[in-house]
Design an enzyme around this catalytic site. Sequence first.
Site, PDB file in Angstrom:
ATOM      1  N   THR A 220     -15.402  18.965 -46.557  1.00  0.00           N
ATOM      2  CA  THR A 220     -15.022  20.371 -46.432  1.00  0.00           C
ATOM      3  C   THR A 220     -13.547  20.537 -46.753  1.00  0.00           C
ATOM      4  OG1 THR A 220     -16.688  20.817 -44.777  1.00  0.00           O
ATOM      5  CG2 THR A 220     -14.692  22.124 -44.594  1.00  0.00           C
TER       6      THR A 220
ATOM      7  N   GLY B 199     -23.157  25.533 -40.864  1.00  0.00           N
ATOM      8  CA  GLY B 199     -22.254  24.654 -40.104  1.00  0.00           C
ATOM      9  C   GLY B 199     -21.179  25.427 -39.362  1.00  0.00           C
TER      10      GLY B 199
HETATM   11  N1  ASP Z   1     -18.032  20.704 -41.062  1.00  0.00           N
HETATM   12  C1  ASP Z   1     -18.869  20.788 -42.219  1.00  0.00           C
HETATM   13  C2  ASP Z   1     -20.227  21.219 -41.825  1.00  0.00           C
HETATM   14  O1  ASP Z   1     -20.732  20.726 -40.842  1.00  0.00           O
HETATM   15  C3  ASP Z   1     -18.961  19.508 -42.966  1.00  0.00           C
HETATM   16  C4  ASP Z   1     -17.650  18.900 -43.374  1.00  0.00           C
HETATM   17  O2  ASP Z   1     -16.662  18.993 -42.659  1.00  0.00           O
HETATM   18  O3  ASP Z   1     -17.598  18.302 -44.448  1.00  0.00           O
HETATM   19  O4  ASP Z   1     -20.821  22.018 -42.503  1.00  0.00           O
END
Ligand code: ASP
Length: 352
Positions: free
Chosen positions: A220, A250
């Site tokens: 992310t 998410g």
């Molecule tokens: N936090 C993000 C999610 O759960 C994933 C990530 O941080 O790459 O959608």
Amino acid sequence: MSFWRCMLVLLLFTAGAQLIAAGKESPEKKKGPEEGQMQVKAQTIAFAIHGGAGTIDRDKITPDREKKYRSGLEHALKAGYEILQQGGSGLDAVEAAVRIMEDDPLFNAGKGSVFTSAGTNEMDAAIMDGKTLKAGAVASVKRIKNPISLARMVMERSSHVMLDCAGAEAFAKENGVELVDPKYFFTQERWDELQRVKAAAKNRQGDIKSIITDQELYGTVGAVALDRKGNLAVATSTGGTTNKLPGRIGDSPVIGAGTYANNATCAVSGTGDGEYFIRVAVAHEVSALIQYKGMSLEEAAQAAIDKVGQLGGRGGLIAIDRRGEIAMPFNTSGMYRGHVDSEGRFIIEIYR
Ligand code: ASP
């Protein structure tokens, strides 16, 4: 009125007018554009970005790949920081930096988004203005090249905070945002990642984290900024997690979970196991610990990540406060991250 009385009134009036004029010209009240600019320049600005937290082993990443990550981060950091330097808003800075990372296939957002179990790309993004506490978010969008800009439109052009799927895309169309073919989001690397996870799941070869590295799992992107006017802003964008169920949303677009900004406290963008970040309300937790417990930014950010860890979740966050302090805790072995230090140097880090 007698002549002398008239003179006295006239005298008093003139003296009063002079006093008022003097007051108007006092240094505090009258500022030429140059003085104003000088004052603006003295204000602290601060900026930080992340490109995801995870198990990032030095020996598993080739020098060439590391170089690409570093230059991708630097590009985004520079773009956002320059906006702040020129007196632009924190919102403009975080949006610009996140857009650059959304366009870079290295990061799990926009172009480089991971695939769902159905082989689709579903993206989430959110932006928040610390001054007004206004926020905008989109979830599960499939045809938006830069979801962060649509999130900003939701904040600025609608009376809602979050729009998802077809509704978000209809809103995009109404607002002149060009929809792209979902094929735009295809990258061979992410596709192969999904196949590996699926094959292993079929053969019951353990859980997802033993099959693909966290580096592939997370990714992310996010940015936090303090602008010259003292306003805080945050933006976060993601493709979510590999092999997620279609429709899974998410933490990134959930205000208070993966994204939060409040001028009274801080701006926070998270990355990691979204489900845990939602349950801990991580981004708001950092703000609340500062506001109600009087913690420093560093302490509050660490405490929120520790809470995620205690529940079994993994990840990290970037946070910035009104004084321009920056905290970047994570409980994984690395987090792609960058910030500009007090002397204006660009610091890009990956490992612990
Ligand atoms: N936090 C993000 C999610 O759960 C994933 C990530 O941080 O790459 O959608």
